[in-house]
Design a protein around this motif. Structure first.
Motif, PDB file in Angstrom:
ATOM      1  N   LEU A 136       6.487  28.259  11.679  1.00 45.88           N
ATOM      2  CA  LEU A 136       7.686  28.944  11.200  1.00 45.88           C
ATOM      3  C   LEU A 136       7.753  28.959   9.681  1.00 45.88           C
ATOM      4  N   THR A 137       7.480  27.834   9.045  1.00 48.21           N
ATOM      5  CA  THR A 137       7.609  27.791   7.588  1.00 48.21           C
ATOM      6  C   THR A 137       6.551  28.663   6.915  1.00 48.21           C
ATOM      7  N   ASP A 138       5.378  28.807   7.540  1.00 54.80           N
ATOM      8  CA  ASP A 138       4.395  29.761   7.019  1.00 54.80           C
ATOM      9  C   ASP A 138       4.941  31.179   7.068  1.00 54.80           C
ATOM     10  N   LEU A 139       5.514  31.549   8.212  1.00 54.24           N
ATOM     11  CA  LEU A 139       6.030  32.911   8.374  1.00 54.24           C
ATOM     12  C   LEU A 139       7.192  33.172   7.415  1.00 54.24           C
ATOM     13  N   LEU A 140       8.066  32.158   7.244  1.00 51.51           N
ATOM     14  CA  LEU A 140       9.207  32.318   6.335  1.00 51.51           C
ATOM     15  C   LEU A 140       8.769  32.304   4.876  1.00 51.51           C
ATOM     16  N   GLY A 141       7.692  31.578   4.577  1.00 53.75           N
ATOM     17  CA  GLY A 141       7.270  31.442   3.192  1.00 53.75           C
ATOM     18  C   GLY A 141       7.907  30.253   2.499  1.00 53.75           C
ATOM     19  N   VAL A 142       8.137  29.167   3.236  1.00 52.54           N
ATOM     20  CA  VAL A 142       8.721  27.946   2.680  1.00 52.54           C
ATOM     21  C   VAL A 142       7.615  27.122   2.030  1.00 52.54           C
ATOM     22  N   PRO A 143       7.781  26.692   0.781  1.00 54.26           N
ATOM     23  CA  PRO A 143       6.748  25.871   0.134  1.00 54.26           C
ATOM     24  C   PRO A 143       6.459  24.602   0.930  1.00 54.26           C
ATOM     25  N   GLU A 144       5.212  24.176   0.867  1.00 55.92           N
ATOM     26  CA  GLU A 144       4.764  23.040   1.673  1.00 55.92           C
ATOM     27  C   GLU A 144       5.601  21.782   1.440  1.00 55.92           C
ATOM     28  N   ALA A 145       5.988  21.536   0.204  1.00 54.35           N
ATOM     29  CA  ALA A 145       6.722  20.306  -0.121  1.00 54.35           C
ATOM     30  C   ALA A 145       8.103  20.265   0.516  1.00 54.35           C
ATOM     31  N   ASP A 146       8.628  21.415   0.916  1.00 53.34           N
ATOM     32  CA  ASP A 146      10.001  21.485   1.435  1.00 53.34           C
ATOM     33  C   ASP A 146      10.069  21.545   2.954  1.00 53.34           C
ATOM     34  N   ARG A 147       8.939  21.556   3.625  1.00 52.89           N
ATOM     35  CA  ARG A 147       8.945  21.892   5.048  1.00 52.89           C
ATOM     36  C   ARG A 147       9.626  20.855   5.915  1.00 52.89           C
ATOM     37  N   GLY A 148       9.547  19.588   5.526  1.00 52.94           N
ATOM     38  CA  GLY A 148      10.209  18.554   6.306  1.00 52.94           C
ATOM     39  C   GLY A 148      11.713  18.739   6.379  1.00 52.94           C
ATOM     40  N   LEU A 149      12.294  19.394   5.373  1.00 48.88           N
ATOM     41  CA  LEU A 149      13.742  19.632   5.376  1.00 48.88           C
ATOM     42  C   LEU A 149      14.158  20.455   6.586  1.00 48.88           C
ATOM     43  N   LEU A 150      13.337  21.447   6.944  1.00 48.34           N
ATOM     44  CA  LEU A 150      13.708  22.332   8.044  1.00 48.34           C
ATOM     45  C   LEU A 150      13.763  21.588   9.374  1.00 48.34           C
ATOM     46  N   LEU A 151      12.814  20.673   9.587  1.00 47.68           N
ATOM     47  CA  LEU A 151      12.862  19.875  10.813  1.00 47.68           C
ATOM     48  C   LEU A 151      14.081  18.958  10.812  1.00 47.68           C
ATOM     49  N   GLU A 152      14.376  18.367   9.664  1.00 43.90           N
ATOM     50  CA  GLU A 152      15.545  17.486   9.556  1.00 43.90           C
ATOM     51  C   GLU A 152      16.820  18.246   9.891  1.00 43.90           C
ATOM     52  N   TRP A 153      16.967  19.451   9.351  1.00 41.04           N
ATOM     53  CA  TRP A 153      18.166  20.252   9.620  1.00 41.04           C
ATOM     54  C   TRP A 153      18.217  20.665  11.089  1.00 41.04           C
ATOM     55  N   THR A 154      17.072  21.037  11.662  1.00 46.66           N
ATOM     56  CA  THR A 154      17.047  21.448  13.062  1.00 46.66           C
ATOM     57  C   THR A 154      17.475  20.307  13.978  1.00 46.66           C
ATOM     58  N   VAL A 155      16.917  19.125  13.754  1.00 43.88           N
ATOM     59  CA  VAL A 155      17.261  17.962  14.584  1.00 43.88           C
ATOM     60  C   VAL A 155      18.753  17.671  14.486  1.00 43.88           C
ATOM     61  N   ARG A 156      19.294  17.734  13.279  1.00 48.05           N
ATOM     62  CA  ARG A 156      20.708  17.418  13.074  1.00 48.05           C
ATOM     63  C   ARG A 156      21.611  18.411  13.808  1.00 48.05           C
ATOM     64  N   ILE A 157      21.219  19.687  13.799  1.00 44.33           N
ATOM     65  CA  ILE A 157      22.072  20.731  14.376  1.00 44.33           C
ATOM     66  C   ILE A 157      21.879  20.847  15.886  1.00 44.33           C
ATOM     67  N   ILE A 158      20.627  20.744  16.347  1.00 44.15           N
ATOM     68  CA  ILE A 158      20.330  20.919  17.768  1.00 44.15           C
ATOM     69  C   ILE A 158      20.587  19.649  18.570  1.00 44.15           C
ATOM     70  N   GLY A 159      20.231  18.490  17.998  1.00 43.42           N
ATOM     71  CA  GLY A 159      20.312  17.244  18.748  1.00 43.42           C
ATOM     72  C   GLY A 159      21.621  16.500  18.607  1.00 43.42           C
ATOM     73  N   TYR A 160      22.676  17.185  18.152  1.00 40.92           N
ATOM     74  CA  TYR A 160      23.902  16.459  17.810  1.00 40.92           C
ATOM     75  C   TYR A 160      24.560  15.779  19.003  1.00 40.92           C
ATOM     76  N   GLN A 161      24.266  16.233  20.235  1.00 42.20           N
ATOM     77  CA  GLN A 161      24.861  15.595  21.410  1.00 42.20           C
ATOM     78  C   GLN A 161      24.100  14.339  21.833  1.00 42.20           C
ATOM     79  N   ASP A 162      22.931  14.114  21.214  1.00 42.64           N
ATOM     80  CA  ASP A 162      22.045  13.035  21.625  1.00 42.64           C
ATOM     81  C   ASP A 162      22.097  11.904  20.612  1.00 42.64           C
ATOM     82  N   PRO A 163      22.698  10.766  20.951  1.00 40.74           N
ATOM     83  CA  PRO A 163      22.834   9.673  19.980  1.00 40.74           C
ATOM     84  C   PRO A 163      21.498   9.143  19.477  1.00 40.74           C
ATOM     85  N   GLU A 164      20.437   9.296  20.272  1.00 41.06           N
ATOM     86  CA  GLU A 164      19.135   8.776  19.865  1.00 41.06           C
ATOM     87  C   GLU A 164      18.351   9.772  19.022  1.00 41.06           C
TER      88      GLU A 164
END
Length: 418
Positions: A159-187
């Motif tokens: 996804l980050t390749d397709l979007l054009g997100v610089p390599e150094a920033d890519r971990g941010l996208l996973l962090e945001w996804t987990v926070r938004i998608i996994g919010y019902q899961d305490p673990e």
């Protein structure tokens, strides 16, 4: 005839144990449109309840009829958003109805051109090959957690390749996804902050998305100064207002990442549980394109989507009032015996296969072609380099009534492919 009480399918903890197919079948057979309670769960406040739609034909009808079943009125999650957040949520095309939805969709479609997506195949293949090799070579006792070693990274970097997100920033996208998608899961996700009333704040509220939005504006400015052949360059040069750009980035980051992040381990888990089906795929008896569709049918990335009735109506004999929440259940529709012969069987050659894993109607998934490409390549590379998938321990499912997530998938990775 007394049909008995309708099974409840709201509680997100239910899905941590597995998709409740037995309950879905009872609903389809006896209560195809059933009223569901919405009690307080895991600190999240109770809601007014909703209609659960479980038969394939009714799900398709709801998804196609945007005039009666609106995405705009109450957004698309089961839980009601804070009324103060609703105008903000309506900025994204996911929470809009035609014609406004179509205008925004065409903007993104210009970025997701088939040529751009198809040109991505070689890159995805090299990435799948590298990640699988690393999982195999680094495995302890011949086993690895495929979610953390392969599929999370594979989905994110594609996804980050397709979007054009610089390599150094890519971990941010996973962090945001987990926070938004996994919010019902305490673990799975960090606990959201509490509001003044002591209740958790919705991670989709604007108060908690400031970091993501600031990054979207920053990245767009960078793309205007240094354009590239990527989706964010197309959006940055499209003349969008900041608010539109931010919501596009939010939608692409979360939906674009989690579709494959959920479907890929789900497909591998289905293959691990059916060695005969996998053998047919590995030796070419099952066409790969059909296999991708069947694996999507049995493990749809999204479990449910909400609409709101725009007027009094009737569905499957039930009177629905304007303002009622109407929730379609994709996994139930994909197992409807009225449409799929022997739906509990993994049939990798199944055709036709009219699953609704990518939705239907005006909101059908814009990135479906990109998702199918990634899944096909991953399965091809698994067959070429890895042993038949075999569970090395119990998988762990996401606590969620929205995303059909797998958070841990231990598989045997020692040995070679065909």
């Amino acid at each position: 005839m007394d049909q008995g009480p309708a099974p409840e399918v709201f509680d997100p903890r239910l899905y941590a144990e597995g998709v409740p197919y037995d309950r879905y079948r009872l609903l389809r057979d006896r209560h195809p449109v059933s009223w569901q309670r919405e009690p307080e769960v895991l600190g999240w406040p109770a809601g007014p309840g909703f209609w659960a739609v479980t038969r394939h034909a009714d799900v398709v009808r709801v998804l196609r009829d945007h005039r009666t079943y609106s995405s705009h009125l109450g957004a698309t999650q089961i839980r009601d958003p804070d009324p103060a957040d609703l105008p903000f949520l309506r900025r994204t095309m996911l929470n809009q109805d035609p014609p406004e939805h179509g205008t925004l969709r065409r903007t993104v479609a210009r970025a997701f051109t088939p040529a751009r997506v198809d040109a991505f195949t070689a890159r995805a293949r090299g990435r799948a090959r590298t990640l699988l090799r690393a999982a195999r070579d680094g495995a302890e006792d011949g086993a690895a957690d495929l979610v953390h070693t392969v599929t999370d990274t594979y989905a994110l970097l594609n996804l980050t390749d397709l979007l054009g997100v610089p390599e150094a920033d890519r971990g941010l996208l996973l962090e945001w996804t987990v926070r938004i998608i996994g919010y019902q899961d305490p673990e799975d996700a960090p606990a959201p902050p509490l509001g003044p009333d002591g209740k958790p704040l919705n991670p989709r509220s604007p108060a908690l998305l400031g970091e993501m939005f600031a990054y979207a504006r920053e990245l767009a400015a960078h793309k205007r100064a240094r354009p590239g052949d990527d989706v964010m360059t197309t959006l940055a040069l499209a003349g969008l207002a900041d608010a539109e750009l931010e919501m596009f980035f939010f939608l692409l980051t979360v939906a674009g990442n989690d579709t494959v992040r959920s479907a890929a381990p789900g497909g591998l888990l289905a293959l691990a549980r059916d060695p005969q089906a996998y053998a047919g795929l590995a030796d070419g008896r099952a066409p790969l394109d059909r296999a991708v569709e069947e694996l999507l049918r049995v493990h749809p990335p999204v479990l449910s989507f909400r609409r709101t009735a725009a007027a009094d109506t009737e569905l499957a004999g039930r009177r629905i009032r304007a303002g009622d929440k109407v929730v379609v259940f994709h996994a139930s529709a994909n197992h409807d015996e009225r449409v799929f012969t022997d739906p509990g069987r993994l049939d990798l050659g199944r055709a036709p296969n009219p699953h609704v894993s990518f939705g239907d109607g005006p909101h059908v998934c814009l990135g479906a072609h990109f998702a199918r490409l990634q899944l096909r390549v991953l399965y091809e590379e698994w067959i070429a380099a890895m042993p038949p998938p075999e569970l090395a321990g119990p998988p762990r499912r996401l606590v969620s009534n929205f995303i059909n997530g797998i958070t841990r998938l231990p598989l045997r990775v020692s040995g070679r492919g065909r």
